[in-house]
Design a protein around this motif. Structure first.
Motif, PDB file in Angstrom:
ATOM      1  N   GLU A  26       1.798   7.916  -3.791  1.00 53.65           N
ATOM      2  CA  GLU A  26       1.991   6.743  -4.644  1.00 53.65           C
ATOM      3  C   GLU A  26       3.166   5.896  -4.171  1.00 53.65           C
ATOM      4  N   TYR A  27       4.217   6.528  -3.656  1.00 53.72           N
ATOM      5  CA  TYR A  27       5.445   5.803  -3.334  1.00 53.72           C
ATOM      6  C   TYR A  27       5.862   5.872  -1.867  1.00 53.72           C
ATOM      7  N   MET A  28       5.137   6.610  -1.025  1.00 54.12           N
ATOM      8  CA  MET A  28       5.567   6.788   0.354  1.00 54.12           C
ATOM      9  C   MET A  28       4.447   6.483   1.342  1.00 54.12           C
ATOM     10  N   ASN A  29       3.583   5.527   1.000  1.00 57.55           N
ATOM     11  CA  ASN A  29       2.418   5.272   1.848  1.00 57.55           C
ATOM     12  C   ASN A  29       2.648   4.243   2.938  1.00 57.55           C
ATOM     13  N   LEU A  30       3.826   3.582   2.941  1.00 58.71           N
ATOM     14  CA  LEU A  30       4.149   2.639   4.009  1.00 58.71           C
ATOM     15  C   LEU A  30       5.290   3.125   4.896  1.00 58.71           C
ATOM     16  N   ALA A  31       6.302   3.765   4.293  1.00 58.16           N
ATOM     17  CA  ALA A  31       7.442   4.267   5.070  1.00 58.16           C
ATOM     18  C   ALA A  31       8.273   5.212   4.226  1.00 58.16           C
TER      19      ALA A  31
ATOM     20  N   CYS B 145      14.893   5.734  -0.456  1.00 53.84           N
ATOM     21  CA  CYS B 145      14.490   4.329  -0.617  1.00 53.84           C
ATOM     22  C   CYS B 145      13.144   4.164   0.090  1.00 53.84           C
ATOM     23  N   ALA B 146      12.083   4.555  -0.591  1.00 51.94           N
ATOM     24  CA  ALA B 146      10.750   4.608   0.001  1.00 51.94           C
ATOM     25  C   ALA B 146      10.037   3.265  -0.108  1.00 51.94           C
ATOM     26  N   TYR B 147       8.963   3.096   0.690  1.00 54.10           N
ATOM     27  CA  TYR B 147       8.175   1.868   0.709  1.00 54.10           C
ATOM     28  C   TYR B 147       6.715   2.195   0.430  1.00 54.10           C
ATOM     29  N   TYR B 148       6.098   1.360  -0.410  1.00 51.97           N
ATOM     30  CA  TYR B 148       4.695   1.579  -0.746  1.00 51.97           C
ATOM     31  C   TYR B 148       3.981   0.232  -0.915  1.00 51.97           C
ATOM     32  N   TYR B 149       2.645   0.307  -0.951  1.00 52.10           N
ATOM     33  CA  TYR B 149       1.835  -0.900  -1.089  1.00 52.10           C
ATOM     34  C   TYR B 149       1.535  -1.162  -2.562  1.00 52.10           C
ATOM     35  N   ASP B 150       1.895  -2.342  -3.029  1.00 53.99           N
ATOM     36  CA  ASP B 150       1.626  -2.771  -4.396  1.00 53.99           C
ATOM     37  C   ASP B 150       0.287  -3.512  -4.404  1.00 53.99           C
ATOM     38  N   LYS B 151      -0.749  -2.868  -4.917  1.00 51.84           N
ATOM     39  CA  LYS B 151      -2.086  -3.462  -4.895  1.00 51.84           C
ATOM     40  C   LYS B 151      -2.167  -4.721  -5.752  1.00 51.84           C
ATOM     41  N   LYS B 152      -1.533  -4.720  -6.912  1.00 54.89           N
ATOM     42  CA  LYS B 152      -1.613  -5.859  -7.814  1.00 54.89           C
ATOM     43  C   LYS B 152      -0.969  -7.102  -7.203  1.00 54.89           C
ATOM     44  N   LYS B 153       0.167  -6.923  -6.518  1.00 59.75           N
ATOM     45  CA  LYS B 153       0.882  -8.050  -5.923  1.00 59.75           C
ATOM     46  C   LYS B 153       0.483  -8.302  -4.470  1.00 59.75           C
ATOM     47  N   ASP B 154      -0.283  -7.375  -3.878  1.00 61.49           N
ATOM     48  CA  ASP B 154      -0.670  -7.447  -2.475  1.00 61.49           C
ATOM     49  C   ASP B 154       0.567  -7.637  -1.589  1.00 61.49           C
ATOM     50  N   ARG B 155       1.528  -6.732  -1.735  1.00 60.25           N
ATOM     51  CA  ARG B 155       2.770  -6.827  -0.978  1.00 60.25           C
ATOM     52  C   ARG B 155       3.398  -5.438  -0.834  1.00 60.25           C
ATOM     53  N   SER B 156       4.338  -5.334   0.076  1.00 62.06           N
ATOM     54  CA  SER B 156       5.100  -4.099   0.187  1.00 62.06           C
ATOM     55  C   SER B 156       6.184  -4.101  -0.881  1.00 62.06           C
TER      56      SER B 156
ATOM     57  N   MET C  85      14.111   6.423  -9.864  1.00 68.05           N
ATOM     58  CA  MET C  85      15.415   5.964 -10.323  1.00 68.05           C
ATOM     59  C   MET C  85      15.466   4.455 -10.537  1.00 68.05           C
ATOM     60  N   HIS C  86      14.843   3.722  -9.603  1.00 63.66           N
ATOM     61  CA  HIS C  86      14.976   2.260  -9.657  1.00 63.66           C
ATOM     62  C   HIS C  86      13.899   1.633  -8.782  1.00 63.66           C
ATOM     63  N   THR C  87      13.300   0.555  -9.269  1.00 65.62           N
ATOM     64  CA  THR C  87      12.292  -0.184  -8.506  1.00 65.62           C
ATOM     65  C   THR C  87      12.797  -1.596  -8.248  1.00 65.62           C
ATOM     66  N   GLN C  88      12.526  -2.108  -7.070  1.00 72.20           N
ATOM     67  CA  GLN C  88      13.003  -3.450  -6.747  1.00 72.20           C
ATOM     68  C   GLN C  88      12.362  -4.486  -7.675  1.00 72.20           C
ATOM     69  N   PRO C  89      13.109  -5.508  -8.067  1.00 72.11           N
ATOM     70  CA  PRO C  89      12.564  -6.547  -8.952  1.00 72.11           C
ATOM     71  C   PRO C  89      11.690  -7.535  -8.190  1.00 72.11           C
ATOM     72  N   ASP C  90      10.964  -8.353  -8.919  1.00 73.59           N
ATOM     73  CA  ASP C  90      10.118  -9.377  -8.298  1.00 73.59           C
ATOM     74  C   ASP C  90      10.923 -10.600  -7.855  1.00 73.59           C
ATOM     75  N   GLU C  91      12.051 -10.828  -8.509  1.00 74.91           N
ATOM     76  CA  GLU C  91      12.887 -11.981  -8.197  1.00 74.91           C
ATOM     77  C   GLU C  91      14.345 -11.556  -8.050  1.00 74.91           C
ATOM     78  N   GLY C  92      15.127 -12.440  -7.408  1.00 75.21           N
ATOM     79  CA  GLY C  92      16.554 -12.181  -7.329  1.00 75.21           C
ATOM     80  C   GLY C  92      17.022 -11.665  -5.981  1.00 75.21           C
ATOM     81  N   TRP C  93      18.281 -11.251  -5.929  1.00 76.47           N
ATOM     82  CA  TRP C  93      18.937 -10.923  -4.670  1.00 76.47           C
ATOM     83  C   TRP C  93      18.379  -9.666  -3.996  1.00 76.47           C
TER      84      TRP C  93
END
Length: 327
Positions: A213-218, A236-247, A268-276
């Motif tokens: 679920e959370y480690m399918n890209l890196a 700090c894992a990377y995964y594919y977000d199907k709904k947003k079609d983005r990493s 623990m924490h997920t990156q936000p859609d907006e911001g720094w």
């Protein structure tokens, strides 16, 4: 050194100290990455110390509060991913370098540049010894990787069961949309002596899992933290977000009984859609404050560049998560 119990991590509730970053750099130095922290109780002067890298190299910052940082100086030109380790009265700085001779010759293939992990020591955090190579990428079989050249990244050191264990990222991959670079795998090596030689564990501890679920890209950056009864890690894992079609990147808390086989304990924490920090969370460091019964997790993250005529460089800064241990 007295290790805390895993239960502290398990009972911690995580929240952002602020919606903004806590440290960045000047406009002409847009990336501040891979923080490594010394608490006042660990430092020789009772100050907070931060080691991080920019496009130029490894920078050293100091603070009285852990929030407002003052740049001290550039330590190592073209060094990447610093990690500070204390043993007795000595401090050891590990970092990665991938230029064959410190930046005078550049090539696209990092394996030709000679990606390697170096070690420097200091007794006062001011004067540092000449770096010594303790691990080279060419010592690792390239057949172990997929998704990119064998670049070593984000070294870190712990003492575990009477040996020094060196963890590091290996193999580089890029996200399909943002082009963010990160590690494909987490590996380790062991030695009876701090300066080596290190024997490499040929099997990756963490690797890309297409069905995860959370480690399918890196795998991304992983910070390991030894406990009294287990080994904790923040990934700090990377995964594919199907709904947003983005990493997308996420900070995961992992647990292991031996520091080799890790399992996901919680998000623990997920990156936000907006911001720094909306492009990627790239790395982190975590410290436990005994007097507050809390964790301080400093992390580096970057934002998606604004659309326009000019292609501006990606900006990366440091944020702070607090983990309050519940009674």
């Amino acid at each position: 050194m007295r290790y805390i119990a895993w239960e502290k991590f398990e009972k911690a509730s995580w929240y952002s100290f602020t919606d903004n970053y806590v440290q960045n750099t000047a406009w002409y130095m847009p990336r501040l990455s891979d923080p490594s922290i010394l608490l006042p109780s660990e430092s020789p002067d009772g100050m907070w110390h931060l080691f991080s890298h920019t496009w130029v190299g490894i920078e050293h910052f100091i603070s009285t509060s852990g929030l407002n940082w003052t740049r001290r100086r550039l330590l190592f030109f073209r060094g990447h991913s610093p990690f500070i380790f204390k043993e007795g009265s000595m401090y050891y700085l590990l970092f990665e370098c991938h230029d064959r001779d410190w930046g005078s010759e550049k090539a696209k293939d990092v394996t030709k540049k000679g990606s390697r992990i170096l070690l420097s020591s200091s007794s006062d955090l001011k004067s540092w010894s000449d770096p010594k190579i303790i691990l080279e990428a060419e010592k690792i079989s390239l057949s172990s990787y997929r998704g990119g050249p064998c670049r070593l990244a984000r070294p870190q050191l712990i003492c575990w069961e009477g040996k020094y264990r060196l963890y590091f990222g290996a193999g580089e991959c890029r996200m399909f949309d943002s082009r963010q670079k990160t590690s494909c795998r987490l590996m380790c090596a062991e030695s009876r002596y701090l300066e080596g030689p290190y024997k490499i564990n040929e099997e990756a501890l963490l690797t890309i899992e297409p069905d995860s679920e959370y480690m399918n890209l890196a795998v991304g950056a992983v910070r390991v933290y030894p406990c009294a009864d287990a080994v904790a890690a923040v990934e700090c894992a990377y995964y594919y977000d199907k709904k947003k079609d983005r990493s997308r990147s996420v900070m995961l808390l992992l647990k292991s009984s031996d520091g080799l086989d890790f399992q996901v304990a919680k998000v623990m924490h997920t990156q936000p859609d907006e911001g720094w920090s909306s492009r990627a969370i790239t790395s982190c460091d975590i410290k436990y404050m005994e007097g507050e019964d809390s964790f301080y997790c400093y992390y580096s993250a970057n934002s998606r560049p604004e659309k326009g005529i000019l292609k501006l460089p990606v900006r990366e800064a440091l944020g702070l998560l607090l983990g309050k241990v519940r009674p």
